[in-house]
Design a protein around this motif. Structure first.
Motif, PDB file in Angstrom:
ATOM      1  N   GLN A  20       1.401  -1.363  -0.051  1.00 38.73           N
ATOM      2  CA  GLN A  20      -0.317   0.140  -0.327  1.00 38.73           C
ATOM      3  C   GLN A  20       0.889   1.490   0.174  1.00 38.73           C
ATOM      4  OE1 GLN A  20      -2.692  -1.412   3.412  1.00 38.73           O
ATOM      5  NE2 GLN A  20      -3.815  -0.183   2.215  1.00 38.73           N
ATOM      6  N   LYS A  21       2.366   1.764   1.484  1.00 38.79           N
ATOM      7  CA  LYS A  21       2.807   2.709   1.127  1.00 38.79           C
ATOM      8  C   LYS A  21       3.458   2.959  -0.552  1.00 38.79           C
ATOM      9  CE  LYS A  21       4.451   1.405   5.048  1.00 38.79           C
ATOM     10  NZ  LYS A  21       5.531   1.006   5.779  1.00 38.79           N
ATOM     11  N   THR A  22       3.360   2.290  -2.119  1.00 41.15           N
ATOM     12  CA  THR A  22       3.938   2.440  -2.803  1.00 41.15           C
ATOM     13  C   THR A  22       3.062   2.251  -4.028  1.00 41.15           C
ATOM     14  OG1 THR A  22       4.570  -0.342  -3.051  1.00 41.15           O
ATOM     15  CG2 THR A  22       6.342   1.655  -2.338  1.00 41.15           C
ATOM     16  N   HIS A  23       1.284   1.835  -3.451  1.00 37.98           N
ATOM     17  CA  HIS A  23       0.382   2.172  -4.241  1.00 37.98           C
ATOM     18  C   HIS A  23      -0.205   2.590  -4.070  1.00 37.98           C
ATOM     19  CE1 HIS A  23       2.853  -1.765  -5.623  1.00 37.98           C
ATOM     20  NE2 HIS A  23       2.629  -0.760  -7.064  1.00 37.98           N
ATOM     21  N   SER A  24      -1.292   3.905  -4.151  1.00 43.55           N
ATOM     22  CA  SER A  24      -2.043   4.528  -4.248  1.00 43.55           C
ATOM     23  C   SER A  24      -3.362   3.894  -4.370  1.00 43.55           C
ATOM     24  CB  SER A  24      -2.070   6.297  -4.591  1.00 43.55           C
ATOM     25  OG  SER A  24      -2.016   5.859  -6.138  1.00 43.55           O
ATOM     26  N   ASN A  25      -3.770   3.099  -4.840  1.00 46.85           N
ATOM     27  CA  ASN A  25      -5.195   2.506  -5.415  1.00 46.85           C
ATOM     28  C   ASN A  25      -5.447   0.956  -4.753  1.00 46.85           C
ATOM     29  OD1 ASN A  25      -3.226   1.060  -6.970  1.00 46.85           O
ATOM     30  ND2 ASN A  25      -4.289   0.923  -8.678  1.00 46.85           N
ATOM     31  N   VAL A  26      -5.101   0.886  -3.163  1.00 43.58           N
ATOM     32  CA  VAL A  26      -5.480  -0.257  -3.085  1.00 43.58           C
ATOM     33  C   VAL A  26      -6.087   0.250  -1.470  1.00 43.58           C
ATOM     34  CG1 VAL A  26      -3.746  -2.086  -1.803  1.00 43.58           C
ATOM     35  CG2 VAL A  26      -3.256  -1.229  -3.923  1.00 43.58           C
ATOM     36  N   THR A  27      -6.910  -0.392  -1.596  1.00 53.21           N
ATOM     37  CA  THR A  27      -8.238  -1.005  -0.219  1.00 53.21           C
ATOM     38  C   THR A  27      -7.423  -1.741   0.614  1.00 53.21           C
ATOM     39  OG1 THR A  27      -9.572   0.547  -1.122  1.00 53.21           O
ATOM     40  CG2 THR A  27      -9.925  -0.574   1.161  1.00 53.21           C
ATOM     41  N   PHE A  28      -7.618  -1.783   2.099  1.00 54.94           N
ATOM     42  CA  PHE A  28      -7.421  -3.363   2.285  1.00 54.94           C
ATOM     43  C   PHE A  28      -8.089  -3.263   3.316  1.00 54.94           C
ATOM     44  CE2 PHE A  28      -4.672  -5.690   5.560  1.00 54.94           C
ATOM     45  CZ  PHE A  28      -5.143  -6.894   5.069  1.00 54.94           C
ATOM     46  N   ILE A  29      -8.675  -4.127   3.589  1.00 53.99           N
ATOM     47  CA  ILE A  29      -9.456  -5.008   4.998  1.00 53.99           C
ATOM     48  C   ILE A  29      -9.390  -6.048   5.429  1.00 53.99           C
ATOM     49  CG2 ILE A  29     -12.065  -4.816   5.486  1.00 53.99           C
ATOM     50  CD1 ILE A  29     -11.500  -3.390   2.147  1.00 53.99           C
ATOM     51  N   HIS A  30      -9.000  -5.885   6.913  1.00 59.50           N
ATOM     52  CA  HIS A  30      -8.415  -7.430   7.247  1.00 59.50           C
ATOM     53  C   HIS A  30      -9.770  -7.760   8.151  1.00 59.50           C
ATOM     54  CE1 HIS A  30      -7.196 -10.193   9.987  1.00 59.50           C
ATOM     55  NE2 HIS A  30      -6.076 -10.698   8.841  1.00 59.50           N
ATOM     56  N   SER A  31     -10.457  -9.321   7.486  1.00 60.94           N
ATOM     57  CA  SER A  31     -11.581  -8.993   8.223  1.00 60.94           C
ATOM     58  C   SER A  31     -11.333  -9.881   9.421  1.00 60.94           C
ATOM     59  CB  SER A  31     -12.826  -9.772   7.310  1.00 60.94           C
ATOM     60  OG  SER A  31     -13.807 -10.538   7.043  1.00 60.94           O
ATOM     61  N   ALA A  32     -12.768 -10.553  10.330  1.00 65.52           N
ATOM     62  CA  ALA A  32     -12.407 -11.535  11.227  1.00 65.52           C
ATOM     63  C   ALA A  32     -13.536 -12.067  10.997  1.00 65.52           C
ATOM     64  CB  ALA A  32     -12.542 -10.813  12.291  1.00 65.52           C
TER      65      ALA A  32
END
Length: 277
Positions: A68-80
């Motif tokens: 994510q630090k090098t790509h602005s088009n990433v949404t990351f969701i860590h799901s339970a």
């Protein structure tokens, strides 16, 4: 339409990538998406990995956070919510989708160049279409692993083009259901229309069930042979271990019973058994 694709303006879209351990597949899938997707996209990663996955070596969240630090088009969701719940975790990803069209991509799929362009343009031009499924190829020899699922006139279930050389089938064709391991969906058609907790995890084929539900609401489903990805079956229940074959059989039986094909399925099974003797 296909011949003129390079003259068509790009159609921005979202890509939902659901990950469940197996970090080597996730990294390979993400790198292929960035290398071969020519249309502007937002990548939505929904990850349910835990530290003990992959024999205690899974570091999926840490890798994605660095990415994510090098790509602005990433949404990351860590799901339970576990991946086995199917639609619940997919619906989480849909909440973050910002565009009219959303791709569903398994982390066991590596896309081929410009896999998305024809399907996106087809969806844009055909407002009645909700889902376009793309070719899944076997990595070793390029055969089609699974494609459009049809039901013949007498109700017999079949996978169109299954085990045929992938290059032979480049077409667009309406069908009953397609796998979502590589597919592009119309957000309007799927949001709120893929029920949670109905299919009991993998009892039934969740993506095929979803197609049937969406079609019942008046939408159309198409197979598109102009885009493809390689689906590593070792990462899924499509692999040929005895356990996976048995689980897949359970899924099939549940699906055919749910959608009114059970009697024909039993007849086909009996005919196949007789043919062996």
């Amino acid at each position: 339409m296909v011949e003129d694709m390079r003259q068509v303006a790009p159609i921005p879209f979202d890509i939902i990538l659901i990950t469940h351990g197996k970090m080597e597949y996730t990294i390979k899938a993400i790198k292929a998406l960035y290398q071969f997707t020519k249309t502007p996209f937002q990548l939505i990663i929904v990850d349910d990995s835990t530290p003990e996955m992959d024999e205690g070596t899974d570091l999926t969240p840490q890798w994605i956070e660095r990415f994510q630090k090098t790509h602005s088009n990433v949404t990351f969701i860590h799901s339970a919510i576990p991946y086995r719940e199917g639609n619940q975790i997919f619906n989480i990803g849909l909440q973050y989708a910002k565009h009219e069209f959303v791709a569903a991509v398994m982390n066991s799929v590596t896309v081929e160049p410009e896999w998305e362009r024809v399907a996106l343009q087809f969806l844009k031009e055909h407002k009645e279409v909700a889902v376009v499924g793309l070719k899944n190829l076997v990595p070793m020899d390029g055969r089609i692993e699974a494609s459009a699922t049809f039901f013949s006139g007498d109700g017999a279930p079949l996978d169109l083009y299954l085990n045929h050389p992938g290059h032979r089938f480049s077409n667009l064709q309406e069908c009953e259901a397609v796998p979502w391991s590589l597919a592009i969906l119309r957000k309007e058609a799927v949001v709120g229309n893929i029920p949670e907790g109905v299919y009991n995890g993998f009892k039934g084929w969740d993506d095929l069930d979803n197609c049937m539900v969406i079609r019942a609401k008046g939408w159309k489903v198409f197979y598109c042979g102009y885009g493809a990805g390689y689906h590593d079956t070792r990462a899924t229940r499509a692999s040929d271990t005895r356990t996976n074959l048995n689980l897949n059989k359970q899924n099939a039986e549940t699906f055919y019973q749910r959608w009114g094909y059970w009697d024909r399925y039993l007849a086909i099974t009996a005919e196949d058994a007789r043919a062996k003797y």
